[in-house]
Design a protein around this motif. Structure first.
Motif, PDB file in Angstrom:
ATOM      1  N   LEU A   1       4.930   1.163 -21.743  1.00  0.00           N
ATOM      2  CA  LEU A   1       4.644   2.492 -21.195  1.00  0.00           C
ATOM      3  C   LEU A   1       3.532   2.438 -20.151  1.00  0.00           C
ATOM      4  O   LEU A   1       3.640   3.048 -19.077  1.00  0.00           O
ATOM      5  CB  LEU A   1       4.266   3.457 -22.316  1.00  0.00           C
ATOM      6  N   LYS A   2       2.474   1.721 -20.456  1.00  0.00           N
ATOM      7  CA  LYS A   2       1.362   1.613 -19.510  1.00  0.00           C
ATOM      8  C   LYS A   2       1.797   0.897 -18.238  1.00  0.00           C
ATOM      9  O   LYS A   2       1.382   1.274 -17.125  1.00  0.00           O
ATOM     10  CB  LYS A   2       0.187   0.873 -20.169  1.00  0.00           C
ATOM     11  N   ASP A   3       2.630  -0.118 -18.377  1.00  0.00           N
ATOM     12  CA  ASP A   3       3.100  -0.835 -17.203  1.00  0.00           C
ATOM     13  C   ASP A   3       3.976   0.064 -16.329  1.00  0.00           C
ATOM     14  O   ASP A   3       3.857   0.060 -15.103  1.00  0.00           O
ATOM     15  CB  ASP A   3       3.884  -2.075 -17.629  1.00  0.00           C
ATOM     16  N   LEU A   4       4.845   0.839 -16.962  1.00  0.00           N
ATOM     17  CA  LEU A   4       5.710   1.759 -16.209  1.00  0.00           C
ATOM     18  C   LEU A   4       4.884   2.819 -15.481  1.00  0.00           C
ATOM     19  O   LEU A   4       5.112   3.104 -14.295  1.00  0.00           O
ATOM     20  CB  LEU A   4       6.701   2.434 -17.146  1.00  0.00           C
ATOM     21  N   GLU A   5       3.925   3.410 -16.182  1.00  0.00           N
ATOM     22  CA  GLU A   5       3.097   4.450 -15.579  1.00  0.00           C
ATOM     23  C   GLU A   5       2.276   3.899 -14.411  1.00  0.00           C
ATOM     24  O   GLU A   5       2.132   4.552 -13.373  1.00  0.00           O
ATOM     25  CB  GLU A   5       2.176   5.050 -16.639  1.00  0.00           C
ATOM     26  N   ARG A   6       1.769   2.701 -14.592  1.00  0.00           N
ATOM     27  CA  ARG A   6       0.977   2.065 -13.527  1.00  0.00           C
ATOM     28  C   ARG A   6       1.847   1.783 -12.310  1.00  0.00           C
ATOM     29  O   ARG A   6       1.444   2.015 -11.172  1.00  0.00           O
ATOM     30  CB  ARG A   6       0.380   0.762 -14.063  1.00  0.00           C
ATOM     31  N   PHE A   7       3.059   1.340 -12.546  1.00  0.00           N
ATOM     32  CA  PHE A   7       3.982   1.048 -11.450  1.00  0.00           C
ATOM     33  C   PHE A   7       4.314   2.311 -10.657  1.00  0.00           C
ATOM     34  O   PHE A   7       4.279   2.325  -9.428  1.00  0.00           O
ATOM     35  CB  PHE A   7       5.262   0.419 -12.002  1.00  0.00           C
ATOM     36  N   VAL A   8       4.616   3.400 -11.355  1.00  0.00           N
ATOM     37  CA  VAL A   8       5.020   4.642 -10.692  1.00  0.00           C
ATOM     38  C   VAL A   8       3.900   5.189  -9.805  1.00  0.00           C
ATOM     39  O   VAL A   8       4.159   5.753  -8.731  1.00  0.00           O
ATOM     40  CB  VAL A   8       5.422   5.697 -11.749  1.00  0.00           C
ATOM     41  N   LYS A   9       2.654   5.011 -10.226  1.00  0.00           N
ATOM     42  CA  LYS A   9       1.519   5.573  -9.492  1.00  0.00           C
ATOM     43  C   LYS A   9       1.076   4.711  -8.308  1.00  0.00           C
ATOM     44  O   LYS A   9       0.200   5.127  -7.536  1.00  0.00           O
ATOM     45  CB  LYS A   9       0.328   5.754 -10.441  1.00  0.00           C
ATOM     46  N   ARG A  10       1.663   3.525  -8.132  1.00  0.00           N
ATOM     47  CA  ARG A  10       1.102   2.583  -7.156  1.00  0.00           C
ATOM     48  C   ARG A  10       1.989   2.366  -5.922  1.00  0.00           C
ATOM     49  O   ARG A  10       1.980   1.301  -5.316  1.00  0.00           O
ATOM     50  CB  ARG A  10       0.833   1.240  -7.836  1.00  0.00           C
ATOM     51  N   LYS A  11       2.735   3.393  -5.523  1.00  0.00           N
ATOM     52  CA  LYS A  11       3.595   3.255  -4.353  1.00  0.00           C
ATOM     53  C   LYS A  11       2.785   2.869  -3.117  1.00  0.00           C
ATOM     54  O   LYS A  11       3.142   1.940  -2.379  1.00  0.00           O
ATOM     55  CB  LYS A  11       4.341   4.564  -4.092  1.00  0.00           C
ATOM     56  N   ASP A  12       1.686   3.583  -2.885  1.00  0.00           N
ATOM     57  CA  ASP A  12       0.863   3.305  -1.698  1.00  0.00           C
ATOM     58  C   ASP A  12       0.246   1.914  -1.776  1.00  0.00           C
ATOM     59  O   ASP A  12       0.110   1.226  -0.752  1.00  0.00           O
ATOM     60  CB  ASP A  12      -0.238   4.359  -1.559  1.00  0.00           C
ATOM     61  N   HIS A  13      -0.130   1.491  -2.990  1.00  0.00           N
ATOM     62  CA  HIS A  13      -0.713   0.154  -3.142  1.00  0.00           C
ATOM     63  C   HIS A  13       0.305  -0.936  -2.806  1.00  0.00           C
ATOM     64  O   HIS A  13      -0.025  -1.913  -2.117  1.00  0.00           O
ATOM     65  CB  HIS A  13      -1.230  -0.026  -4.568  1.00  0.00           C
ATOM     66  N   TYR A  14       1.531  -0.776  -3.275  1.00  0.00           N
ATOM     67  CA  TYR A  14       2.572  -1.757  -2.957  1.00  0.00           C
ATOM     68  C   TYR A  14       2.791  -1.847  -1.455  1.00  0.00           C
ATOM     69  O   TYR A  14       2.946  -2.928  -0.894  1.00  0.00           O
ATOM     70  CB  TYR A  14       3.886  -1.375  -3.659  1.00  0.00           C
ATOM     71  N   ARG A  15       2.815  -0.676  -0.817  1.00  0.00           N
ATOM     72  CA  ARG A  15       3.012  -0.664   0.639  1.00  0.00           C
ATOM     73  C   ARG A  15       1.834  -1.315   1.350  1.00  0.00           C
ATOM     74  O   ARG A  15       2.007  -2.035   2.334  1.00  0.00           O
ATOM     75  CB  ARG A  15       3.191   0.783   1.100  1.00  0.00           C
ATOM     76  N   LYS A  16       0.633  -1.075   0.842  1.00  0.00           N
ATOM     77  CA  LYS A  16      -0.572  -1.620   1.462  1.00  0.00           C
ATOM     78  C   LYS A  16      -0.574  -3.141   1.448  1.00  0.00           C
ATOM     79  O   LYS A  16      -0.986  -3.798   2.416  1.00  0.00           O
ATOM     80  CB  LYS A  16      -1.809  -1.081   0.737  1.00  0.00           C
ATOM     81  N   VAL A  17      -0.115  -3.734   0.340  1.00  0.00           N
ATOM     82  CA  VAL A  17      -0.121  -5.194   0.224  1.00  0.00           C
ATOM     83  C   VAL A  17       1.170  -5.821   0.740  1.00  0.00           C
ATOM     84  O   VAL A  17       1.360  -7.038   0.646  1.00  0.00           O
ATOM     85  CB  VAL A  17      -0.364  -5.630  -1.236  1.00  0.00           C
ATOM     86  N   GLY A  18       2.081  -4.981   1.269  1.00  0.00           N
ATOM     87  CA  GLY A  18       3.303  -5.498   1.857  1.00  0.00           C
ATOM     88  C   GLY A  18       4.333  -5.971   0.851  1.00  0.00           C
ATOM     89  O   GLY A  18       5.102  -6.903   1.121  1.00  0.00           O
ATOM     90  N   LYS A  19       4.376  -5.311  -0.304  1.00  0.00           N
ATOM     91  CA  LYS A  19       5.302  -5.710  -1.361  1.00  0.00           C
ATOM     92  C   LYS A  19       6.275  -4.578  -1.654  1.00  0.00           C
ATOM     93  O   LYS A  19       5.902  -3.404  -1.643  1.00  0.00           O
ATOM     94  CB  LYS A  19       4.514  -6.060  -2.634  1.00  0.00           C
ATOM     95  N   ALA A  20       7.535  -4.951  -1.909  1.00  0.00           N
ATOM     96  CA  ALA A  20       8.539  -3.932  -2.237  1.00  0.00           C
ATOM     97  C   ALA A  20       8.139  -3.198  -3.511  1.00  0.00           C
ATOM     98  O   ALA A  20       7.673  -3.818  -4.470  1.00  0.00           O
ATOM     99  CB  ALA A  20       9.910  -4.577  -2.405  1.00  0.00           C
ATOM    100  N   TRP A  21       8.341  -1.863  -3.505  1.00  0.00           N
ATOM    101  CA  TRP A  21       7.937  -1.043  -4.652  1.00  0.00           C
ATOM    102  C   TRP A  21       9.034  -1.086  -5.702  1.00  0.00           C
ATOM    103  O   TRP A  21       9.790  -0.151  -5.903  1.00  0.00           O
ATOM    104  CB  TRP A  21       7.671   0.383  -4.188  1.00  0.00           C
ATOM    105  N   LYS A  22       9.108  -2.209  -6.398  1.00  0.00           N
ATOM    106  CA  LYS A  22      10.126  -2.424  -7.422  1.00  0.00           C
ATOM    107  C   LYS A  22       9.512  -3.250  -8.554  1.00  0.00           C
ATOM    108  O   LYS A  22       8.505  -3.922  -8.366  1.00  0.00           O
ATOM    109  CB  LYS A  22      11.344  -3.143  -6.829  1.00  0.00           C
ATOM    110  N   ARG A  23      10.155  -3.192  -9.693  1.00  0.00           N
ATOM    111  CA  ARG A  23       9.629  -3.878 -10.867  1.00  0.00           C
ATOM    112  C   ARG A  23      10.782  -4.492 -11.641  1.00  0.00           C
ATOM    113  O   ARG A  23      11.804  -3.846 -11.885  1.00  0.00           O
ATOM    114  CB  ARG A  23       8.888  -2.874 -11.759  1.00  0.00           C
ATOM    115  N   GLY A  24      10.632  -5.756 -12.015  1.00  0.00           N
ATOM    116  CA  GLY A  24      11.672  -6.447 -12.756  1.00  0.00           C
ATOM    117  C   GLY A  24      11.245  -6.730 -14.185  1.00  0.00           C
ATOM    118  O   GLY A  24      10.130  -7.204 -14.431  1.00  0.00           O
TER     119      GLY A  24
END
Length: 437
Positions: free
Chosen positions: A232-255
């Motif tokens: 749950l914590k990992d999912l919530e953290r992922f959902v809130k970090r769209k801008d962070h993923y974009r900032k570091v140049g990483k696709a906003w996806k989780r496997g």
């Protein structure tokens, strides 16, 4: 004097009514002549000119929002269609309603030529939905699957005070885009996408979507509480970090990789994750594809899907997977789906029997620790009886049976090992070799 005044007012009223009637009749006559005798091209030109003349003296500005920009969907049109569906006033005379097969919500939209007034930050905006007829042969659009079956071009007209043009572009329209996205997310029907092995040559065609109608939630799934909290914590953290993923140049996806024996709840966890996030889920059973193309397939998968994607890989045998598949960036989170635990049993008892405690719980928990049964097996036993006591006793009998089977299987393996050892010793003696050689 008063009689004369009344007669004068009456005469004036008759004159006004007569004049209005004459104007209306003339307008109707002009409209009929224009419609019947003036060519459509000239008709449109004249009325456009008249409209333009009157508009020139108006303080109102109208923005036209077409459904398509060339052959590309217009996101503003789509957002307005969703947004205005919740803004229909009681004064509206007609609206459109539909419900696609297997979808859970009604779609409510404006009917043609209906007007909706919206107020945002104290400013008034008028919307009208227009459909213009045209010949089908001029309308083909490969992005619009129904384009060859209809003969209309659709658009919205947004009218407001000219002084608010910058306000509309910088605030009002972005607000509508954001609201429409939220409404679409809340009303969407969750889908699970699985691989069609016959279409694996194309990353865009290989996924087959099916509506996910599964009741599983994190409250009902039989897992250890600390494992649930981690996910749950990992999912919530992922959902809130769209801008962070974009900032570091990483696709906003989780496997995620879910591994463990059959029946340990992998499918239920997938459904719980989808229901929790209201996301579509992409489920890839690793035994369904060959290793030769799997690395390229997974890497290409990230680029073929849009934002906000959770892709879940499942396997019964993690030890058979190549380490290159398991690295972060492909399978970021590994979740071991283990056999049922005492904690998992209590949750299942609560879900299926509606009880939090019972005198037989202690015995069952001790047996579950050594029985190595799956949550699916425990759930099946709890469903067999309606009466709580009978259900729990049936589970106890099942656990004893499973433990006995495990012991017999273990004894059998020891016996086979001993026989193989004796055969090896006899073979060595026949060949003149020392034992253990």
């Amino acid at each position: 004097m008063s009689s004369s005044l009344a007669e004068s007012k009456m005469a004036l009223a008759k004159t006004v009514l007569s004049t209005v009637g004459s104007v209306a009749a003339t307008a109707m006559l002009v409209r009929t002549i224009a419609h019947d005798y003036i060519p459509r091209e000239l008709h449109d030109y004249l009325f456009y000119g008249l409209k333009n003349m009157f508009t020139r003296f108006s303080n109102q500005l109208t923005m036209v929002i077409d459904e398509f920009d060339g052959l590309v969907n217009n996101e503003i049109y789509e957002a307005a269609e969703i947004f205005l569906g919740n803004k229909l006033s009681p004064n509206i005379h007609r609206l459109k309603i539909s419900k696609p097969e297997k979808e859970k919500n009604f779609n409510i939209t404006m009917e043609r030529n209906e007007e909706v007034t919206d107020v945002y930050n104290g400013q008034t905006f008028k919307w009208i939905w227009l459909c213009r007829q045209t010949e089908s042969k001029h309308l083909y659009n490969p992005r619009d699957m129904n384009s060859t079956l209809k003969s209309e071009i659709r658009s919205f007209e947004l009218t407001f005070h000219k002084k608010n043009k910058d306000f509309v572009l910088n605030s009002y329209l972005p607000y509508i885009m954001k609201e429409a996205k939220l409404q679409k997310h809340e009303n969407k029907t969750i889908k699970i996408h699985t691989v069609d092995c016959e279409r694996m040559h194309s990353l865009h065609e290989m996924w087959t979507p099916v509506n996910l109608d599964h009741p599983a939630t994190f409250e009902t799934i039989a897992m250890e509480s600390d494992q649930k909290d981690m996910i749950l914590k990992d999912l919530e953290r992922f959902v809130k970090r769209k801008d962070h993923y974009r900032k570091v140049g990483k696709a906003w996806k989780r496997g995620y990789l879910l591994y463990g024996p059959p029946g340990t709840g992998k499918s239920s966890l997938i459904a719980a994750m989808a229901n929790y996030l209201n996301f579509d889920i992409y489920d890839l059973e690793l035994s369904a594809v060959t290793l030769s193309g799997l690395l390229n397939f997974i890497d290409g998968l990230w680029s073929s899907c849009g934002d906000e994607r959770i892709i879940i890989f499942t396997t019964n045998h993690i030890e058979k997977l190549d380490p290159a598949l398991l690295r972060p960036g492909r399978m970021d989170v590994h979740v071991h789906m283990a056999y049922c635990t005492p904690c998992g049993f209590k949750l299942l008892a609560s879900n299926y029997l509606g009880i939090k405690d019972h005198k037989l719980f202690k015995e069952i928990e001790e047996l579950i620790d050594i029985a190595y049964v799956t949550p699916a097996e425990v759930a099946e036993q709890l469903l067999k009886e309606d009466e709580v006591e009978h259900s729990l006793k049936g589970l106890i009998n099942f656990l004893h049976k499973k433990i006995k089977e495990k012991e017999e299987e273990k004894t059998k393996k020891v016996e086979i090992t001993q026989v193989e050892s004796v055969d090896e010793e006899e073979e060595n003696e026949e060949n003149g070799l020392p034992n253990g050689a």
